[in-house]
Design an enzyme around this catalytic site. Structure first.
Site, short mmCIF file in Angstrom:
data_model
loop_
_atom_site.label_atom_id
_atom_site.label_comp_id
_atom_site.label_asym_id
_atom_site.label_seq_id
_atom_site.Cartn_x
_atom_site.Cartn_y
_atom_site.Cartn_z
N SER A 289 -0.51 -11.84 -10.13
CA SER A 289 0.44 -10.72 -10.21
C SER A 289 -0.13 -9.54 -10.97
O SER A 289 0.37 -8.44 -10.86
CB SER A 289 1.72 -11.14 -10.94
OG SER A 289 2.25 -12.27 -10.37
N HIS B 138 -0.44 -10.92 -2.84
CA HIS B 138 0.59 -11.09 -3.87
C HIS B 138 1.94 -11.32 -3.22
O HIS B 138 2.56 -10.40 -2.69
CB HIS B 138 0.61 -9.85 -4.78
CG HIS B 138 1.58 -9.97 -5.91
ND1 HIS B 138 2.18 -8.90 -6.51
CD2 HIS B 138 2.04 -11.06 -6.56
CE1 HIS B 138 2.98 -9.32 -7.47
NE2 HIS B 138 2.91 -10.63 -7.51
N GLU C 158 2.15 -7.87 -1.08
CA GLU C 158 1.21 -6.82 -1.51
C GLU C 158 -0.20 -7.31 -1.17
O GLU C 158 -0.59 -8.41 -1.58
CB GLU C 158 1.32 -6.58 -3.02
CG GLU C 158 2.38 -5.58 -3.40
CD GLU C 158 2.42 -5.31 -4.91
OE1 GLU C 158 2.59 -4.16 -5.31
OE2 GLU C 158 2.31 -6.27 -5.69
N ASN D 260 5.02 -4.50 -9.64
CA ASN D 260 5.26 -4.93 -11.02
C ASN D 260 4.96 -3.82 -12.02
O ASN D 260 5.52 -3.78 -13.11
CB ASN D 260 4.44 -6.18 -11.33
CG ASN D 260 5.11 -7.43 -10.75
OD1 ASN D 260 6.27 -7.39 -10.33
ND2 ASN D 260 4.38 -8.52 -10.70
#
Ligand code: 3H9
Length: 708
Positions: free
Chosen positions: A417, A438, A450, A488
């Site tokens: 992540s 991801h 992702e 994130n």
């Protein structure tokens, strides 16, 4: 057969005494102005030609008609408007038949409903999906569909936007006939000739009564929709307009109903929700066109390995198994492997219990699953996805093993992540084959993937990742390497801005409420409690040594974590969860902790309106998103929009944060950031990209290279 030239997208050819009007407007025969003109010309020609006894409308290519041309919305409308085209078809004095294959959606279905007879072949999908674009069927659909199939069926189609298969459409009464073969022209012609032989005349749908026969049932359906729709479609504008229009179909003469439909349609067309939803429609089709998908060919992926059987690894395994691919899972010992397999089975058992999966399908999926404690079992896979503990040393050890056992050309992917994928890649002898994939938890449910592109990866590995996302029916967004990638990284500033509000005087419950009212399914603190407060705590500790000294740090969440209050799983977090409840209740003790943290930090609390809360959180996200685009982490603003809509619950009808910023007006966003900078010049420093765009009088959309 004689052919008559017309507008190039609509051709006419006489087959005996049937005029075949064929729409050939790739990719999906959308009803652009040329198509509309061509159709009116064709009906006029049919009326004026004594050799024509009936008209057959067909679509060339894979579809009948996908609907109005969405690219025209927001621009000045050009005549003839679609409702008028539909009326022209319905008023034709010779029978008009619509022959439907592939998609007959929105205006496409409305056009078919205006024809006098309809035949559909296998594989056809019929629907009125305008609601998904913030609209209502605006070419007579709200008036004609209830007259054919009743209010309940019409409301179901229009409020859900779902597609009905040909067989269902037949049983609903949307079509009159199912074709026996896939030969749409042959089936349509045969039907038209049969109608002519039977001397079947014109049959305007406006005069249809079948759907109106049960007046009580219709009234009840509208009343039920009026009651249930607001809660079901939380925040959406067009659904209640649909209910109003269908109500009018039951109570007003046809032409008055049409006029009301037009008025309501225009209200929807003018709404910001329409702009947001149509932006999302095009953006999610644009994201798949990353440069590498154009410049390189994908490698074939037939076998997949997954390292790690925790929640993430098991979720990814389910996603891959669901795509019909075999999966080999690696775990460190038999017990961990058994847990991994049990995880997978639990997901499937849940689906079977809910009736969303047949037990045979579960067995078939599990038959594609194999596990091993030896990396050598991955010798023949085409792609491995590593989903182990987020620790660089652990990841590097895994990649050393993968480098040892995997065949040349296999793709080595990490589900990290936030770790530096360039660093992971450089630990292998084949950095060109290493990429980030991801996934978001639960990985078999969440649509976002992702695709994180490190500096040395080969273009065909990126292209393969996009093709793989398609196999998995995920929405891929290309991201560059940085802490948190796109999603994130933005989540972190969102959360930080929320924490500042918290310490400055807002309660977590007010913040959550304000963000839900904005359109998020959950507020930021509900999300923390769901994901587990310990995850963010670990990230904060990890970042602590490198945190810029100018950055304000709020310790409230740390105080909760120190007490072991990690959210739902521990029964307490920002909320209290009584006996495993999934919905929390506000906790006065949390409020007391916040109060004492304010005192400790020497902050005199003030109050914030819900609007201020939304503005601050959105400004924080928009500003960081601009930096993400400026740094090339996201290719374009629309990539950010898609990532946040599909991975983080950003309300789709607002189009994503960048579209939302454009709708607010970038000068307004900049002015707000400048105001906030007076409070905290470091956190609220306006992104140079926003400053530059405002100076040039441009917006984020200008960087998308698309129409919306
Ligand atoms: C309406 O009808 C309003 C009326 O009630 C009233 C009017 C007064 N227009 O999805 P794909 C493009 S509202 C323009 O990848 P698939 C799409 O952008 C409309 N363009 O293919 C893409 O372009 P590109 C109600 C459209 O095979 C290309 O076509 N109708 C439109 O996976 C291929 O699309 C709908 O909401 C359009 N209407 O799926 C249906 N539709 O290649 C919307 C598509 O440049 N469409 N494009 O990226 C769909 O659901 C799917 O496209 C469909 C095909 C199922 C048809």
């Amino acid at each position: 057969m004689t052919s008559v030239p017309s507008a190039s997208v609509v051709s006419r050819s006489l087959h005996g005494n049937v005029l075949v009007v064929s729409i050939d407007h790739p990719p999906v025969n959308a009803l652009s102005v040329d198509v509309r003109r061509g159709l009116v010309e064709a009906i006029d020609a049919a009326e004026n030609d004594a050799a024509v006894a009936a008209v057959l409308i067909v679509g060339a290519g894979r579809n009948f008609i996908a609907g109005a041309d969405i690219r025209e919305f927001g621009k000045p409308p050009l005549p003839p408007l679609l409702p008028m085209v539909c009326n022209r078809i319905e008023n034709c004095t010779k029978p008009v038949v619509a022959a439907i294959h592939g998609a007959a959606l929105g205006g496409g279905l409305e056009l078919a409903l205006a024809a006098h007879y309809r035949i559909a072949v296998r594989g056809a999908k019929l629907g009125l999906p305008e609601v998904q674009l913030g609209l209502l069927p605006g070419a007579g659909g709200t008036q004609r569909a209830p007259r054919l199939i009743g209010a309940a069926g019409a409301l179901d189609l229009m409020l859900s936007g779902r597609h009905a298969r040909a067989e269902e459409a037949r049983s609903l009464g949307l079509v009159d006939r199912l074709g026996a073969t896939d030969d749409i022209l042959g089936e349509g012609l045969a039907y038209a000739r049969e109608l002519l032989a039977a001397k079947a005349g014109v049959r305007p749908t406006r005069a249809a009564v079948a759907g109106l026969a049960d007046a009580d049932a219709n009234r009840a359906a509208v009343a039920a929709a009026r009651k249930d729709t607001p809660a079901r479609t939380r925040g959406l504008f067009s659904p209640m307009k649909i209910v109003d229009a269908v109500d009018a179909a039951l109570t007003l003469p046809f032409d008055e109903g049409l006029a009301l439909e037009r008025k309501l349609f225009l209200e929807c067309l003018d709404s910001p929700q329409r702009a947001g939803l149509i932006h999302a429609f095009f953006a999610e089709r644009e994201v798949v066109k990353a440069p590498e998908t154009q410049s390189a060919s994908a490698r074939p992926i037939a076998r997949v390995g997954i390292v790690g059987g925790g929640t993430m690894g098991a979720g990814i395994a389910v996603a891959v198994l669901d795509a019909g691919l075999p999966v080999t899972m690696i775990e460190r010992d038999d017990a961990a492997l058994a847990r991994g397999r049990a995880h997978i089975e639990r997901v499937y058992d849940g689906l079977v219990a809910k009736g969303r999966m047949k037990p045979e399908a579960k067995d078939a999926a599990l038959a594609r699953f194999a596990g091993s404690t030896a990396y050598d079992a991955l010798a023949n896979v085409d792609l491995v996805i590593e989903a182990v503990f987020e620790d660089m040393a652990v990841k590097k050890a895994v990649f050393a093993e993968l480098d040892r056992v995997c065949r040349p050309g296999a793709i080595l992917a990490t589900n990290t992540s936030y770790l530096d994928i360039d660093d992971i890649a450089s630990g292998t002898s084949r950095p060109a084959d290493v990429i980030g994939l991801h996934f978001f938890s639960p990985a078999n449910v969440m649509k976002l993937l992702e695709i994180v592109v490190p500096s040395r990866v080969a273009a065909d590995v990126v292209a393969t990742s996009f093709a793989f996302a398609k196999q998995l029916r995920k929405v891929p967004v290309r991201a560059g390497v940085c802490d948190g990638f796109i999603g994130n990284r933005l989540l972190a500033v969102y959360r930080t801005a929320a924490d500042y509000l918290l310490e400055d005087g807002a309660s977590p419950y007010q913040i959550d409420r304000a963000m839900r009212a904005f359109g998020y399914p959950m507020g930021p603190y509900q999300v923390v409690d769901l994901a587990g407060g310990d995850i963010g705590w670990a990230a904060r500790k990890r970042r602590a040594p490198t945190r810029d000294a100018r950055m304000r740090y709020v310790e409230i969440a740390d105080r909760l974590c120190e007490r072991g209050w990690f959210g739902q799983k521990t029964g307490r977090g920002f909320y209290r969860y009584e006996q495993g409840a999934r919905v929390g209740t506000p906790d006065p003790e949390v409020e007391a902790i916040i109060e004492s943290e304010r005192l400790r930090a020497g902050i005199a609390p003030r109050s914030f309106t819900d609007d201020e809360i939304v503005r601050r959180l959105m400004c924080a996200v928009i500003n960081e998103a601009a930096n993400v685009v400026r740094e090339g982490i996201a290719l374009r603003p629309l990539d950010v929009d898609v990532a946040l809509i599909y991975g983080y619950g950003f309300p789709r009808y607002r189009g994503g944060p960048m579209k939302y910023a454009d709708m607010l007006g970038l000068p307004n966003v900049l002015a707000e950031l400048e105001r906030l900078s007076e409070e905290d010049a470091f956190f609220w420093k306006p992104s140079p990209l926003i400053v530059e765009l405002v100076q040039r009088g441009a917006d984020f959309a200008s960087m998308n290279g698309t129409a919306s």
